[in-house]
Design an enzyme around this catalytic site. Structure first.
Site, PDB file in Angstrom:
ATOM      1  N   ARG A  61       0.493  -0.969  -0.439  1.00 39.17           N
ATOM      2  CA  ARG A  61      -0.388  -0.193   0.166  1.00 39.17           C
ATOM      3  C   ARG A  61       1.083   0.745   0.111  1.00 39.17           C
ATOM      4  NH1 ARG A  61      -3.726   2.349   4.762  1.00 39.17           N
ATOM      5  NH2 ARG A  61      -5.259   3.421   3.143  1.00 39.17           N
ATOM      6  N   HIS A  65       0.570   4.652  -2.476  1.00 41.93           N
ATOM      7  CA  HIS A  65       0.137   5.771  -1.942  1.00 41.93           C
ATOM      8  C   HIS A  65       1.279   6.877  -2.734  1.00 41.93           C
ATOM      9  CE1 HIS A  65      -3.737   5.699   1.125  1.00 41.93           C
ATOM     10  NE2 HIS A  65      -3.642   4.396   0.335  1.00 41.93           N
ATOM     11  N   ASP A  66       2.505   5.608  -2.192  1.00 40.32           N
ATOM     12  CA  ASP A  66       3.535   6.820  -2.716  1.00 40.32           C
ATOM     13  C   ASP A  66       3.529   7.257  -4.246  1.00 40.32           C
ATOM     14  OD1 ASP A  66       6.242   8.291  -3.031  1.00 40.32           O
ATOM     15  OD2 ASP A  66       7.392   6.505  -3.551  1.00 40.32           O
ATOM     16  N   GLY A  71       3.581  11.040  -8.071  1.00 39.99           N
ATOM     17  CA  GLY A  71       4.538  10.199  -8.983  1.00 39.99           C
ATOM     18  C   GLY A  71       5.128   9.382  -7.823  1.00 39.99           C
ATOM     19  N   SER A  75       7.895  10.667  -1.664  1.00 39.09           N
ATOM     20  CA  SER A  75       7.828  11.961  -0.599  1.00 39.09           C
ATOM     21  C   SER A  75       6.558  11.240   0.153  1.00 39.09           C
ATOM     22  CB  SER A  75       6.373  12.206  -1.426  1.00 39.09           C
ATOM     23  OG  SER A  75       5.338  11.755  -2.954  1.00 39.09           O
ATOM     24  N   ASN A  93      -3.750   8.526   4.804  1.00 42.90           N
ATOM     25  CA  ASN A  93      -2.183   8.125   5.188  1.00 42.90           C
ATOM     26  C   ASN A  93      -2.811   8.153   7.369  1.00 42.90           C
ATOM     27  OD1 ASN A  93      -1.735   8.001   2.658  1.00 42.90           O
ATOM     28  ND2 ASN A  93      -0.564   9.711   2.876  1.00 42.90           N
ATOM     29  N   HIS A 192      -6.451  -5.744  -2.901  1.00 43.57           N
ATOM     30  CA  HIS A 192      -7.670  -5.965  -1.426  1.00 43.57           C
ATOM     31  C   HIS A 192      -7.806  -7.224  -1.247  1.00 43.57           C
ATOM     32  CE1 HIS A 192      -8.636  -1.020  -1.472  1.00 43.57           C
ATOM     33  NE2 HIS A 192      -7.210  -1.938  -1.481  1.00 43.57           N
TER      34      HIS A 192
HETATM   35  C1  HEM Z   1      -8.617   2.026  -5.958  1.00 43.08           C
HETATM   36  C2  HEM Z   1      -9.007   2.826  -5.435  1.00 43.08           C
HETATM   37  C3  HEM Z   1      -8.895   2.044  -3.473  1.00 43.08           C
HETATM   38  C4  HEM Z   1      -9.248   2.864  -2.519  1.00 43.08           C
HETATM   39  C5  HEM Z   1     -10.446   3.547  -3.067  1.00 43.08           C
HETATM   40  C6  HEM Z   1      -8.140   2.265  -2.094  1.00 43.08           C
HETATM   41  C7  HEM Z   1      -8.509   1.993  -0.405  1.00 43.08           C
HETATM   42  C8  HEM Z   1      -8.219   1.379   0.489  1.00 43.08           C
HETATM   43  C9  HEM Z   1      -8.625   1.891   1.577  1.00 43.08           C
HETATM   44  C10 HEM Z   1      -9.586   2.578   3.008  1.00 43.08           C
HETATM   45  C11 HEM Z   1      -7.824   0.797   3.410  1.00 43.08           C
HETATM   46  C12 HEM Z   1      -7.883   0.681   4.178  1.00 43.08           C
HETATM   47  C13 HEM Z   1      -7.374   2.151   5.104  1.00 43.08           C
HETATM   48  C14 HEM Z   1      -7.837   1.747   6.933  1.00 43.08           C
HETATM   49  O1  HEM Z   1      -8.737   1.472   7.105  1.00 43.08           O
HETATM   50  O2  HEM Z   1      -6.836   2.143   7.220  1.00 43.08           O
HETATM   51  C15 HEM Z   1      -7.074  -0.015   1.486  1.00 43.08           C
HETATM   52  C16 HEM Z   1      -6.059  -0.894   2.609  1.00 43.08           C
HETATM   53  C17 HEM Z   1      -5.192  -1.188   2.008  1.00 43.08           C
HETATM   54  N1  HEM Z   1      -5.009  -0.975   0.450  1.00 43.08           N
HETATM   55 FE1  HEM Z   1      -6.551   0.062  -1.032  1.00 43.08          FE
HETATM   56  N2  HEM Z   1      -7.716   1.360  -2.196  1.00 43.08           N
HETATM   57  C18 HEM Z   1      -7.498   1.269  -3.650  1.00 43.08           C
HETATM   58  C19 HEM Z   1      -6.410   0.915  -4.291  1.00 43.08           C
HETATM   59  C20 HEM Z   1      -5.178   0.317  -3.844  1.00 43.08           C
HETATM   60  C21 HEM Z   1      -4.185   0.012  -4.455  1.00 43.08           C
HETATM   61  C22 HEM Z   1      -3.900   0.411  -6.033  1.00 43.08           C
HETATM   62  C23 HEM Z   1      -3.788  -0.972  -3.986  1.00 43.08           C
HETATM   63  C24 HEM Z   1      -1.829  -1.597  -4.303  1.00 43.08           C
HETATM   64  C25 HEM Z   1      -1.510  -1.741  -5.557  1.00 43.08           C
HETATM   65  C26 HEM Z   1      -4.247  -1.030  -2.815  1.00 43.08           C
HETATM   66  C27 HEM Z   1      -3.711  -1.758  -1.944  1.00 43.08           C
HETATM   67  C28 HEM Z   1      -4.319  -2.315  -0.539  1.00 43.08           C
HETATM   68  C29 HEM Z   1      -3.382  -2.615   1.020  1.00 43.08           C
HETATM   69  C30 HEM Z   1      -2.365  -3.782   0.548  1.00 43.08           C
HETATM   70  C31 HEM Z   1      -4.614  -2.065   2.164  1.00 43.08           C
HETATM   71  C32 HEM Z   1      -4.324  -3.361   2.931  1.00 43.08           C
HETATM   72  C33 HEM Z   1      -2.941  -2.576   3.851  1.00 43.08           C
HETATM   73  C34 HEM Z   1      -2.630  -2.733   5.341  1.00 43.08           C
HETATM   74  O3  HEM Z   1      -3.388  -3.488   6.517  1.00 43.08           O
HETATM   75  O4  HEM Z   1      -1.465  -2.163   5.906  1.00 43.08           O
HETATM   76  N3  HEM Z   1      -5.409  -0.338  -2.278  1.00 43.08           N
HETATM   77  N4  HEM Z   1      -7.670   0.899   0.892  1.00 43.08           N
END
Ligand code: HEM
Ligand SMILES: *[C@@H]1O[C@H](CO)[C@@H](O)[C@H](O)[C@H]1NC(C)=O
Ligand SMILES: *[C@@H]1O[C@H](CO)[C@@H](O)[C@H](O)[C@H]1NC(C)=O
Length: 320
Positions: A61, A65-66, A71, A75, A93, A192
């Site tokens: 993740r 986010h970077d 880019g 950062s 973040n 996810h």
């Molecule tokens: C498509 C739009 C996306 C949205 C709206 C989104 C949103 C989120 C949210 C809300 C969380 C949980 C954060 C929290 O509650 O603390 C999350 C977790 C995560 N996201 Fe996304 N995300 C997106 C795309 C991505 C992409 C493109 C990746 C990587 C290629 C990614 C990787 C992850 C991972 C691995 C987690 C779990 C992190 C952890 O357990 O520490 N996400 N995301």
């Protein structure tokens, strides 16, 4: 023809054009300056995941986010100081991204092996790939040669990283703003399949949405109170209810069963144009893996700093 002035001019223009994109990134960028880079990073990521499985998700993740904020330039790693505002307190973040200590540990190991050679931005790119591989996902060759930013942008972090209440149209436009297609959106969302989210990120979806399996929603409600503002806001649930520490295609099977945890996840399978891609990934892990790897390479190409732009940070948390 090849030696004519016209052909030379065409060639020169092509070279110049390619210089403005990510053409300088190369999988062999550090072969001479840091031959032990990949084994050093892999070892450090492996031991971090051995200590805590979730860390693989957190590192993946961080790279997303970077890259989405001006880019892939490291950062997100910059700490706030009294005179510098970074991205760590941005809404997507704050109290949410994690793994900074692990990145520091990888950077220290890399600096010990190859002082001053490798950027923090490239470390994130390699750590993301290694995390996916260690948790059972596909591998790919990581393009390298990014340099680290001397700046960060809180406002770009707030506006460029899509929130979990996004509609499909919002998601598609956030990705298109970064040069990524709707196909890339669906493939990258498969990230996810690992990791956790806080109640505050999925509360509205499990209490107020219609496109959610009722018994799944009820199960998630037991650990996520409807009232916001209390300590329950930070209660965690797995993004993939089946195998939260395994990188597989269960995420897409969940979406087909209306068991996506985030509103934004379920938007990808809600009667719209992306349903068929979700179904096909649910039926074919190999097609998901191939498209995920390709889309990760594309995401890693977003606006890198190269040449004399940026710097190689000594410490990922601050500019030199
Ligand atoms: C498509 C739009 C996306 C949205 C709206 C989104 C949103 C989120 C949210 C809300 C969380 C949980 C954060 C929290 O509650 O603390 C999350 C977790 C995560 N996201 Fe996304 N995300 C997106 C795309 C991505 C992409 C493109 C990746 C990587 C290629 C990614 C990787 C992850 C991972 C691995 C987690 C779990 C992190 C952890 O357990 O520490 N996400 N995301
Ligand atoms: C998402 O929620 C925020 C507030 O938390 C709100 O400002 C925004 O308009 C919402 N976006 C969508 C697409 O519903
Ligand atoms: C559900 O939606 C209603 C009406 O928009 C709102 O008042 C309420 O706070 C929402 N509840 C949750 C848990 O999101």
């Amino acid at each position: 023809m090849a030696s004519s002035p016209a052909a030379f001019a065409v060639l020169a223009v092509l070279v110049l054009l390619s210089g403005t994109s990510s053409a300088q990134l190369s999988t062999s960028y550090y072969s001479y300056s840091c031959p032990s880079l990949s084994s050093t990073v892999k070892g450090a990521v492996q031991s971090a995941i051995n200590s805590e499985k979730r860390m693989g998700a957190s590192l993946l993740r961080l790279f997303f986010h970077d890259c989405f904020v001006n880019g892939c330039d490291g950062s997100i790693l910059l700490d706030d100081t009294s005179s510098f505002t970074g991205e760590k307190t941005a809404k997507p973040n704050s109290n949410s991204v994690r793994g900074f200590d692990v990145v520091d540990g990888i950077k220290t190991a890399v600096e010990n092996a190859c002082p001053g050679a490798v950027s923090c931005a490239d470390i994130l790119a390699i750590a993301a790939r290694d995390s996916v591989v260690i948790l059972g996902g596909p591998t790919w060759d990581v393009k390298l040669g990014r340099r680290d930013s001397k700046t960060a942008s809180l406002s770009a972090a707030n506006s460029n990283i899509p929130p979990p209440n996004s509609s499909l149209a919002n998601l598609a436009s956030s990705f298109s703003n970064k040069g990524l297609s709707t196909k890339d959106l669906v493939a990258l969302s498969g990230a996810h399949t690992i990791g956790q989210a806080r109640c505050t990120s999925f509360r509205a979806h499990i209490y107020n949405d219609s496109n959610v399996d009722p018994s799944f929603a009820q199960t998630r409600q037991s650990n996520c109170p409807s009232a916001s503002g209390g300590s329950g806001d930070n209660n965690l649930a797995p993004l993939d209810l089946q195998t939260p520490a395994g990188f597989d295609n269960n995420y897409y099977k969940n979406l087909v069963g209306k068991k996506g945890l985030l509103h934004s996840d379920q938007e990808l399978y809600n009667g719209g144009s992306t349903d068929s891609q979700v179904s096909s990934y649910g039926n074919s892990q190999s097609s998901f893996f191939a498209d995920f790897a390709a889309a990760m390479i594309k995401m890693g190409d977003i606006s890198p700093l190269t040449g004399s732009n940026g710097e190689i940070r000594k410490n990922c948390r601050k500019v030199n």
